[in-house]
Design a protein around this motif. Sequence first.
Motif, mmCIF file in Angstrom:
data_model
loop_
_atom_site.group_PDB
_atom_site.id
_atom_site.type_symbol
_atom_site.label_atom_id
_atom_site.label_comp_id
_atom_site.label_asym_id
_atom_site.label_seq_id
_atom_site.Cartn_x
_atom_site.Cartn_y
_atom_site.Cartn_z
ATOM 1 N N GLU A 1 14.899 6.620 -1.368
ATOM 2 C CA GLU A 1 13.451 6.391 -1.477
ATOM 3 C C GLU A 1 13.034 5.128 -0.730
ATOM 4 N N TYR A 2 13.926 4.129 -0.706
ATOM 5 C CA TYR A 2 13.591 2.888 -0.003
ATOM 6 C C TYR A 2 13.733 3.049 1.505
ATOM 7 N N SER B 1 0.811 -1.215 0.000
ATOM 8 C CA SER B 1 0.000 0.000 0.000
ATOM 9 C C SER B 1 0.850 1.274 0.000
ATOM 10 N N ILE B 2 2.150 1.156 0.330
ATOM 11 C CA ILE B 2 2.989 2.370 0.353
ATOM 12 C C ILE B 2 4.062 2.382 -0.740
ATOM 13 N N LEU B 3 4.137 1.341 -1.554
ATOM 14 C CA LEU B 3 5.159 1.309 -2.610
ATOM 15 C C LEU B 3 4.866 2.335 -3.701
ATOM 16 N N LYS B 4 5.944 2.745 -4.381
ATOM 17 C CA LYS B 4 5.841 3.761 -5.432
ATOM 18 C C LYS B 4 6.101 3.106 -6.796
ATOM 19 N N GLU C 1 8.236 4.411 6.793
ATOM 20 C CA GLU C 1 6.781 4.462 6.774
ATOM 21 C C GLU C 1 6.190 3.112 7.196
ATOM 22 N N LEU C 2 6.764 2.046 6.657
ATOM 23 C CA LEU C 2 6.287 0.693 6.967
ATOM 24 C C LEU C 2 6.399 0.418 8.467
ATOM 25 N N ASP D 1 19.745 0.559 -6.326
ATOM 26 C CA ASP D 1 18.784 0.894 -5.279
ATOM 27 C C ASP D 1 17.646 -0.122 -5.283
ATOM 28 N N CYS D 2 17.354 -0.676 -4.120
ATOM 29 C CA CYS D 2 16.207 -1.579 -4.002
ATOM 30 C C CYS D 2 15.920 -1.824 -2.528
ATOM 31 N N LEU D 3 14.801 -2.470 -2.277
ATOM 32 C CA LEU D 3 14.487 -2.867 -0.912
ATOM 33 C C LEU D 3 14.810 -4.351 -0.764
#
Length: 159
Positions: A143-144, A21-24, A150-151, A117-119
Amino acid sequence: LITIMSDSPEKTISIGKTLGSILKPGSVICLRGDLGAGKTHFAKGVALGLGIEEHVTSPTYTIIKEYEGRMPFYHVDAYRLDDEDEAYELGLEEYLYGKGVTLIEWPERLQSVLPNDCLNINIKQNYDDNEEREFVLKPVGSEYIKIVEELKEFVCAGD
Ligand SMILES: Nc1ncnc2c1ncn2[C@@H]1O[C@H](COP(=O)(O)OP(=O)(O)OP(=O)(O)O)[C@@H](O)[C@H]1O
Ligand SMILES: [Mg+2]
Protein backbone atom coordinates in the motif's frame (compact mmCIF):
# COMPACT_ATOMS: atom_id res chain seq x y z
CA LEU A 1 12.97 4.30 -3.52
CA ILE A 2 12.55 7.83 -4.79
CA THR A 3 14.08 11.17 -3.91
CA ILE A 4 12.38 14.55 -3.99
CA MET A 5 14.27 17.82 -3.66
CA SER A 6 13.09 20.83 -1.69
CA ASP A 7 14.69 24.26 -1.94
CA SER A 8 12.61 26.08 0.68
CA PRO A 9 10.44 25.54 3.79
CA GLU A 10 7.40 26.36 1.62
CA LYS A 11 8.31 23.66 -0.88
CA THR A 12 8.69 21.15 1.98
CA ILE A 13 5.19 22.04 3.21
CA SER A 14 3.83 21.66 -0.30
CA ILE A 15 5.37 18.18 -0.73
CA GLY A 16 3.88 17.19 2.65
CA LYS A 17 0.50 18.56 1.58
CA THR A 18 0.52 16.48 -1.59
CA LEU A 19 1.35 13.38 0.42
CA GLY A 20 -1.34 14.22 2.99
CA SER A 21 -3.93 14.44 0.23
CA ILE A 22 -3.28 10.83 -0.90
CA LEU A 23 -2.77 9.07 2.45
CA LYS A 24 -5.20 6.38 3.57
CA PRO A 25 -6.69 5.66 7.01
CA GLY A 26 -4.13 3.81 9.10
CA SER A 27 -1.09 5.15 7.21
CA VAL A 28 2.13 5.40 9.25
CA ILE A 29 4.97 7.72 8.25
CA CYS A 30 8.38 7.36 9.89
CA LEU A 31 10.17 10.64 9.39
CA ARG A 32 13.90 10.69 10.03
CA GLY A 33 16.37 13.54 9.81
CA ASP A 34 18.73 15.59 11.96
CA LEU A 35 17.65 18.40 14.27
CA GLY A 36 16.19 21.19 12.14
CA ALA A 37 16.00 19.04 9.00
CA GLY A 38 12.40 20.11 8.41
CA LYS A 39 10.37 17.22 9.87
CA THR A 40 7.85 19.47 11.60
CA HIS A 41 7.49 21.64 8.47
CA PHE A 42 6.75 18.50 6.48
CA ALA A 43 4.20 17.44 9.14
CA LYS A 44 2.45 20.83 8.79
CA GLY A 45 2.08 20.10 5.09
CA VAL A 46 0.70 16.62 5.70
CA ALA A 47 -1.88 18.15 8.06
CA LEU A 48 -2.93 20.64 5.35
CA GLY A 49 -3.32 17.77 2.89
CA LEU A 50 -5.56 16.02 5.40
CA GLY A 51 -7.75 19.13 5.52
CA ILE A 52 -6.70 20.16 9.02
CA GLU A 53 -7.19 23.88 9.64
CA GLU A 54 -5.81 23.95 13.16
CA HIS A 55 -2.24 25.26 13.47
CA VAL A 56 0.23 22.38 13.78
CA THR A 57 3.07 22.91 16.26
CA SER A 58 5.86 20.60 17.38
CA PRO A 59 4.67 17.97 19.91
CA THR A 60 8.14 17.81 21.46
CA TYR A 61 6.98 18.16 25.06
CA THR A 62 3.67 16.36 24.79
CA ILE A 63 5.14 13.57 22.57
CA ILE A 64 1.83 13.26 20.75
CA LYS A 65 -0.78 15.67 19.39
CA GLU A 66 -4.08 14.74 17.79
CA TYR A 67 -5.88 16.68 15.06
CA GLU A 68 -9.13 16.09 13.22
CA GLY A 69 -9.26 16.41 9.42
CA ARG A 70 -10.75 14.17 6.78
CA MET A 71 -9.43 11.52 9.18
CA PRO A 72 -7.59 11.80 12.52
CA PHE A 73 -3.95 12.89 12.37
CA TYR A 74 -1.55 11.86 15.12
CA HIS A 75 1.69 13.81 15.15
CA VAL A 76 4.33 12.12 17.30
CA ASP A 77 7.75 13.45 18.30
CA ALA A 78 9.64 10.68 20.09
CA TYR A 79 12.75 12.78 20.70
CA ARG A 80 12.07 13.09 24.42
CA LEU A 81 10.92 9.56 25.05
CA ASP A 82 13.19 7.97 27.62
CA ASP A 83 12.46 4.40 26.70
CA GLU A 84 10.02 2.26 24.79
CA ASP A 85 8.02 1.44 27.94
CA GLU A 86 6.96 5.06 27.90
CA ALA A 87 5.68 4.59 24.36
CA TYR A 88 3.50 1.71 25.53
CA GLU A 89 2.27 3.81 28.47
CA LEU A 90 1.22 6.58 26.07
CA GLY A 91 -0.86 3.98 24.24
CA LEU A 92 1.05 4.58 21.05
CA GLU A 93 0.03 1.21 19.66
CA GLU A 94 -3.61 2.31 19.65
CA TYR A 95 -2.70 5.20 17.38
CA LEU A 96 -0.40 3.19 15.12
CA TYR A 97 -3.01 0.53 14.49
CA GLY A 98 -5.99 2.92 14.47
CA LYS A 99 -7.92 4.62 11.69
CA GLY A 100 -5.95 7.82 11.53
CA VAL A 101 -2.69 8.86 9.92
CA THR A 102 0.31 8.71 12.26
CA LEU A 103 3.47 10.68 11.49
CA ILE A 104 6.45 10.04 13.76
CA GLU A 105 9.49 12.27 14.15
CA TRP A 106 12.48 10.39 15.65
CA PRO A 107 10.95 6.91 15.05
CA GLU A 108 14.33 5.35 15.93
CA ARG A 109 13.38 6.01 19.59
CA LEU A 110 10.50 3.56 19.48
CA GLN A 111 11.72 0.94 17.06
CA SER A 112 10.01 -2.06 18.67
CA VAL A 113 6.57 -0.39 18.68
CA LEU A 114 6.60 0.39 14.95
CA PRO A 115 4.58 -1.64 12.45
CA ASN A 116 6.46 -3.53 9.77
CA ASP A 117 4.73 -1.75 6.91
CA CYS A 118 5.21 2.01 6.80
CA LEU A 119 6.44 4.87 4.68
CA ASN A 120 10.01 5.73 5.69
CA ILE A 121 11.13 9.22 4.80
CA ASN A 122 14.63 10.43 5.41
CA ILE A 123 15.36 14.16 5.14
CA LYS A 124 18.95 14.95 4.27
CA GLN A 125 20.36 18.43 4.66
CA ASN A 126 22.93 19.94 2.37
CA TYR A 127 25.25 21.78 4.73
CA ASP A 128 26.58 23.94 1.87
CA ASP A 129 23.08 25.16 1.08
CA ASN A 130 20.97 26.32 4.00
CA GLU A 131 17.58 25.65 2.39
CA GLU A 132 18.20 22.57 0.29
CA ARG A 133 16.73 19.29 1.51
CA GLU A 134 16.64 15.87 -0.10
CA PHE A 135 13.67 13.63 0.78
CA VAL A 136 14.45 9.94 0.37
CA LEU A 137 11.29 7.81 0.42
CA LYS A 138 11.43 4.11 1.25
CA PRO A 139 8.01 2.47 1.31
CA VAL A 140 7.64 -0.91 3.02
CA GLY A 141 4.52 -2.84 2.03
CA SER A 142 2.40 -2.75 -1.13
CA GLU A 143 0.00 0.00 0.00
CA TYR A 144 2.91 2.35 0.69
CA ILE A 145 4.57 1.51 -2.62
CA LYS A 146 1.31 2.59 -4.28
CA ILE A 147 1.20 5.83 -2.30
CA VAL A 148 4.78 6.69 -3.29
CA GLU A 149 4.04 5.99 -6.97
CA GLU A 150 1.07 8.31 -6.79
CA LEU A 151 3.10 10.98 -4.99
CA LYS A 152 5.82 10.73 -7.61
CA GLU A 153 3.30 11.44 -10.37
CA PHE A 154 1.94 14.51 -8.59
CA VAL A 155 5.34 15.91 -7.68
CA CYS A 156 6.86 15.36 -11.13
CA ALA A 157 3.79 16.89 -12.79
CA GLY A 158 4.41 20.02 -10.73
CA ASP A 159 8.03 20.38 -11.87
N1 LIG B 1 13.84 23.22 2.46
C1 LIG B 1 13.51 23.35 3.75
N2 LIG B 1 12.54 22.57 4.27
C2 LIG B 1 12.20 22.67 5.57
N3 LIG B 1 12.74 23.51 6.45
C3 LIG B 1 13.71 24.33 5.99
C4 LIG B 1 14.13 24.28 4.62
N4 LIG B 1 15.12 25.19 4.46
C5 LIG B 1 15.30 25.78 5.63
N5 LIG B 1 14.48 25.29 6.58
C6 LIG B 1 14.45 25.70 7.99
O1 LIG B 1 14.85 24.59 8.78
C7 LIG B 1 14.10 24.56 9.99
C8 LIG B 1 13.30 23.27 10.08
O2 LIG B 1 12.62 23.23 11.31
P1 LIG B 1 11.69 22.01 11.74
O3 LIG B 1 11.17 22.34 13.09
O4 LIG B 1 10.70 21.73 10.67
O5 LIG B 1 12.75 20.83 11.82
P2 LIG B 1 12.65 19.42 12.58
O6 LIG B 1 13.30 18.44 11.69
O7 LIG B 1 11.24 19.17 12.98
O8 LIG B 1 13.54 19.65 13.88
P3 LIG B 1 13.52 18.85 15.28
O9 LIG B 1 14.42 17.67 15.13
O10 LIG B 1 14.06 19.85 16.25
O11 LIG B 1 12.10 18.46 15.58
C9 LIG B 1 13.20 25.79 9.99
O12 LIG B 1 13.87 26.82 10.67
C10 LIG B 1 13.08 26.10 8.50
O13 LIG B 1 12.84 27.47 8.26
MG1 LIG C 1 10.32 18.71 14.80
